[in-house]
Write a protein that holds these residues in place. Structure first.
Motif, PDB file in Angstrom:
ATOM      1  N   TYR A  36     -13.209  10.216  -5.010  1.00  0.00           N
ATOM      2  CA  TYR A  36     -12.074  10.885  -4.375  1.00  0.00           C
ATOM      3  C   TYR A  36     -12.248  12.396  -4.529  1.00  0.00           C
ATOM      4  N   GLN A  37     -12.345  13.079  -3.414  1.00  0.00           N
ATOM      5  CA  GLN A  37     -12.634  14.519  -3.450  1.00  0.00           C
ATOM      6  C   GLN A  37     -11.360  15.371  -3.352  1.00  0.00           C
ATOM      7  N   GLU A  38     -10.202  14.759  -3.019  1.00  0.00           N
ATOM      8  CA  GLU A  38      -9.004  15.559  -2.723  1.00  0.00           C
ATOM      9  C   GLU A  38      -8.153  15.887  -3.952  1.00  0.00           C
ATOM     10  N   ALA A  39      -8.599  15.542  -5.135  1.00  0.00           N
ATOM     11  CA  ALA A  39      -7.782  15.809  -6.324  1.00  0.00           C
ATOM     12  C   ALA A  39      -8.110  17.197  -6.871  1.00  0.00           C
ATOM     13  N   ASP A  50      -4.335  -4.584 -13.203  1.00  0.00           N
ATOM     14  CA  ASP A  50      -3.144  -5.220 -12.647  1.00  0.00           C
ATOM     15  C   ASP A  50      -1.986  -4.225 -12.801  1.00  0.00           C
ATOM     16  N   SER A  51      -1.012  -4.444 -13.668  1.00  0.00           N
ATOM     17  CA  SER A  51       0.079  -3.468 -13.774  1.00  0.00           C
ATOM     18  C   SER A  51       0.015  -2.667 -15.080  1.00  0.00           C
ATOM     19  N   GLU A  52      -0.984  -2.938 -15.900  1.00  0.00           N
ATOM     20  CA  GLU A  52      -1.083  -2.296 -17.210  1.00  0.00           C
ATOM     21  C   GLU A  52      -1.986  -1.053 -17.139  1.00  0.00           C
ATOM     22  N   VAL A  53      -1.489   0.069 -17.658  1.00  0.00           N
ATOM     23  CA  VAL A  53      -2.287   1.303 -17.643  1.00  0.00           C
ATOM     24  C   VAL A  53      -3.385   1.210 -18.715  1.00  0.00           C
ATOM     25  N   VAL A  54      -4.647   1.468 -18.303  1.00  0.00           N
ATOM     26  CA  VAL A  54      -5.747   1.423 -19.275  1.00  0.00           C
ATOM     27  C   VAL A  54      -6.327   2.820 -19.518  1.00  0.00           C
ATOM     28  N   LEU A  55      -6.110   3.761 -18.548  1.00  0.00           N
ATOM     29  CA  LEU A  55      -6.562   5.147 -18.732  1.00  0.00           C
ATOM     30  C   LEU A  55      -5.595   6.059 -17.996  1.00  0.00           C
ATOM     31  N   TRP A  56      -5.216   7.129 -18.664  1.00  0.00           N
ATOM     32  CA  TRP A  56      -4.238   8.056 -18.089  1.00  0.00           C
ATOM     33  C   TRP A  56      -4.648   9.472 -18.476  1.00  0.00           C
ATOM     34  N   SER A  57      -4.597  10.405 -17.534  1.00  0.00           N
ATOM     35  CA  SER A  57      -4.925  11.789 -17.903  1.00  0.00           C
ATOM     36  C   SER A  57      -4.212  12.776 -16.984  1.00  0.00           C
ATOM     37  N   GLY A 102      -6.826  -0.513 -10.286  1.00  0.00           N
ATOM     38  CA  GLY A 102      -6.443   0.477  -9.272  1.00  0.00           C
ATOM     39  C   GLY A 102      -6.377   1.870  -9.875  1.00  0.00           C
ATOM     40  N   LEU A 103      -6.833   2.854  -9.104  1.00  0.00           N
ATOM     41  CA  LEU A 103      -6.728   4.256  -9.531  1.00  0.00           C
ATOM     42  C   LEU A 103      -5.614   4.931  -8.732  1.00  0.00           C
ATOM     43  N   PHE A 104      -4.612   5.490  -9.447  1.00  0.00           N
ATOM     44  CA  PHE A 104      -3.482   6.190  -8.821  1.00  0.00           C
ATOM     45  C   PHE A 104      -3.576   7.667  -9.167  1.00  0.00           C
ATOM     46  N   ILE A 105      -3.396   8.514  -8.166  1.00  0.00           N
ATOM     47  CA  ILE A 105      -3.373   9.954  -8.403  1.00  0.00           C
ATOM     48  C   ILE A 105      -2.011  10.476  -7.942  1.00  0.00           C
ATOM     49  N   ALA A 107       0.515  13.858  -7.597  1.00  0.00           N
ATOM     50  CA  ALA A 107       0.746  15.307  -7.625  1.00  0.00           C
ATOM     51  C   ALA A 107       2.213  15.527  -7.310  1.00  0.00           C
ATOM     52  N   HIS A 108       2.679  16.781  -7.245  1.00  0.00           N
ATOM     53  CA  HIS A 108       4.130  17.004  -7.096  1.00  0.00           C
ATOM     54  C   HIS A 108       4.633  16.493  -5.747  1.00  0.00           C
ATOM     55  N   ASN A 109       3.809  16.547  -4.711  1.00  0.00           N
ATOM     56  CA  ASN A 109       4.314  16.111  -3.406  1.00  0.00           C
ATOM     57  C   ASN A 109       3.640  14.844  -2.870  1.00  0.00           C
ATOM     58  N   TYR A 110       2.806  14.192  -3.662  1.00  0.00           N
ATOM     59  CA  TYR A 110       2.208  12.926  -3.185  1.00  0.00           C
ATOM     60  C   TYR A 110       1.778  12.010  -4.344  1.00  0.00           C
ATOM     61  N   SER A 111       1.551  10.750  -3.999  1.00  0.00           N
ATOM     62  CA  SER A 111       1.030   9.757  -4.943  1.00  0.00           C
ATOM     63  C   SER A 111       0.148   8.799  -4.143  1.00  0.00           C
ATOM     64  N   VAL A 112      -1.076   8.644  -4.558  1.00  0.00           N
ATOM     65  CA  VAL A 112      -2.020   7.847  -3.784  1.00  0.00           C
ATOM     66  C   VAL A 112      -2.691   6.776  -4.647  1.00  0.00           C
ATOM     67  N   LEU A 113      -2.801   5.604  -4.064  1.00  0.00           N
ATOM     68  CA  LEU A 113      -3.668   4.588  -4.667  1.00  0.00           C
ATOM     69  C   LEU A 113      -5.049   4.859  -4.064  1.00  0.00           C
ATOM     70  N   VAL A 114      -5.905   5.411  -4.856  1.00  0.00           N
ATOM     71  CA  VAL A 114      -7.199   5.868  -4.356  1.00  0.00           C
ATOM     72  C   VAL A 114      -8.196   4.714  -4.209  1.00  0.00           C
ATOM     73  N   CYS A 115      -8.254   3.879  -5.250  1.00  0.00           N
ATOM     74  CA  CYS A 115      -9.215   2.768  -5.228  1.00  0.00           C
ATOM     75  C   CYS A 115      -8.555   1.506  -5.755  1.00  0.00           C
ATOM     76  N   SER A 116      -9.003   0.395  -5.222  1.00  0.00           N
ATOM     77  CA  SER A 116      -8.582  -0.896  -5.741  1.00  0.00           C
ATOM     78  C   SER A 116      -9.828  -1.776  -5.807  1.00  0.00           C
ATOM     79  N   VAL A 117     -10.144  -2.248  -6.992  1.00  0.00           N
ATOM     80  CA  VAL A 117     -11.374  -3.008  -7.178  1.00  0.00           C
ATOM     81  C   VAL A 117     -11.063  -4.309  -7.902  1.00  0.00           C
TER      82      VAL A 117
END
Ligand SMILES: *[C@@H]1O[C@H](CO)[C@@H](O)[C@H](O)[C@H]1NC(C)=O
Ligand SMILES: *[C@@H]1O[C@H](CO)[C@@H](O)[C@H](O)[C@H]1NC(C)=O
Ligand SMILES: *[C@@H]1O[C@H](CO)[C@@H](O)[C@H](O)[C@H]1NC(C)=O
Ligand SMILES: *[C@@H]1O[C@H](CO)[C@@H](O)[C@H](O)[C@H]1NC(C)=O
Ligand SMILES: *[C@@H]1O[C@H](CO)[C@@H](O)[C@H](O)[C@H]1NC(C)=O
Ligand SMILES: *[C@@H]1O[C@H](CO)[C@@H](O)[C@H](O)[C@H]1NC(C)=O
Length: 301
Positions: A36-39, A50-57, A102-105, A107-117
């Protein structure tokens, strides 16, 4: 707020359609690719299992200001710069099977599910142990058992008699067991049949996920090779006999030729000496010719 959740929903359905599965092998690191290049700027990100967070930054102007992760996962520290947000599942086990990451990104004006594997796991089965247990009664039932262990996911087992016939369904009984901690499978299959001793029986354990098919064969008692070995012995014996007889005949013939030559030579010598003697005698004693002539008459008698 409503449009954000709408966007999220649209994104998740879009990503779900594009969802790709990664095949992992138990005990090895599995990489879940995500780019993902837009971050950029200020944003937070999270990898969810699934619904459990495994990495957050959290990132402020491309600087990572916070990181939390489970020890079992890892991601490159320069992810926003490289655009490589791939997640490594270290020492992935069977419990990862059929999970979705799933990777979620945000920002103040958006939220994106970038990848789902989605994740598929597999482990190789051991080479099956095939045993043949013959009943004490001649012509009675024979029980074959085929055991393989330590694989994942649940395999399929099949039997084949003489490389061609599938045994009837009610002659096969398969038991699958799963280890409570490792979640790996053990499989034991029994084949009970009235079958001749000469039959070859093979057991195949198929792990489709790894495209791994292991076949072991129990070879029946061989009767034809014994017969052929006996005929082979006969063949060797008769050949040897022929050779010996041939050599003896050759020796005999050679000896005969030798004898003939010797006698011919003796005859020649004899004739020659007789000739000389004769000549001499003819020259010297002309009256002895009668005596010479009478000799063959004597031998004929
Ligand atoms: C990111 O957040 C930091 C701290 O709140 C702030 O100083 C900075 O200006 C922000 N950058 C952008 C691009 O919004
Ligand atoms: C992405 O990063 C991972 C490490 O997290 C690395 O192993 C992988 O090769 C990278 N992929 C590409 C295409 O650079
Ligand atoms: C979010 O805001 C930035 C400027 O702050 C803008 O460039 C970007 O297009 C916005 N993104 C969305 C999805 O609205
Ligand atoms: C699986 O098979 C292995 C070896 O054949 C054995 O040691 C182990 O106890 C078995 N596990 C289960 C759960 O049956
Ligand atoms: C095998 O043969 C015996 C008698 O010869 C019979 O009692 C038994 O049912 C047979 N078993 C099968 C599996 O056909
Ligand atoms: C499985 O293996 C066979 C031969 O080893 C090969 O022809 C086949 O393409 C493989 N299938 C997959 C799905 O990898």
């Amino acid at each position: 707020m409503l449009w954000i959740s709408g966007l999220l929903l649209w994104c998740s359905t879009l990503c779900a359609c594009l969802e790709k599965c990664e095949q992992g092998v138990v005990g090895q690191t599995l990489q879940l690719p995500c780019f993902y290049q837009e971050a950029f700027g200020n944003f937070s990100m999270e990898w969810k299992r699934d619904s459990e967070v495994v990495l957050w930054s959290v990132w402020w102007d491309d600087q990572r200001v916070a990181l939390w992760r489970k020890p079992s996962v890892a991601m490159a520290a320069d992810a926003p710069l490289s655009g490589n947000f791939s997640l490594d599942l270290l020492d992935a086990g069977p419990t990862e099977h059929n999970t979705t990451y799933g990777l979620f990104i945000n920002a103040h004006n958006y939220s994106v599910l970038v990848c789902s594997v989605c994740v598929r796991m597999a482990a190789s089965f051991s080479r099956p142990q095939l045993k043949r247990r013959t009943s004490a009664v001649p012509g009675g039932e024979v029980v074959f058992s085929c055991h393989s262990s330590g694989g994942f996911p649940e395999p399929s087992v099949s039997w084949l008699i003489n490389d061609s016939q599938t045994p009837p369904g009610d002659s096969v009984e398969t038991v699958v067991m799963t280890h409570p901690e490792s979640h790996l499978y053990n499989i034991t299959s029994h084949l009970t049949l009235n079958i001749s001793k000469q039959s070859n029986v093979s057991c195949t354990v198929d792990n489709e996920a790894l495209n791994e098919t292991i076949t072991v064969t129990s070879y029946g008692v061989k009767i034809s090779p014994v017969v052929s070995r006996a005929s082979e012995a006969m063949w060797i014996f008769s050949t040897a006999l022929c050779v010996v007889v041939g050599v003896m005949v050759a020796v005999g013939v050679a000896y005969q030729i030798h004898l003939d030559r010797v006698s011919k030579r003796k005859k020649l010598e004899y004739q020659e000496s007789n000739l000389h003697r004769g000549r001499r005698r003819r020259h010297l004693y002309m009256d002895e010719t009668d005596e010479l002539k009478s000799e063959p008459i004597e031998t004929d008698v």
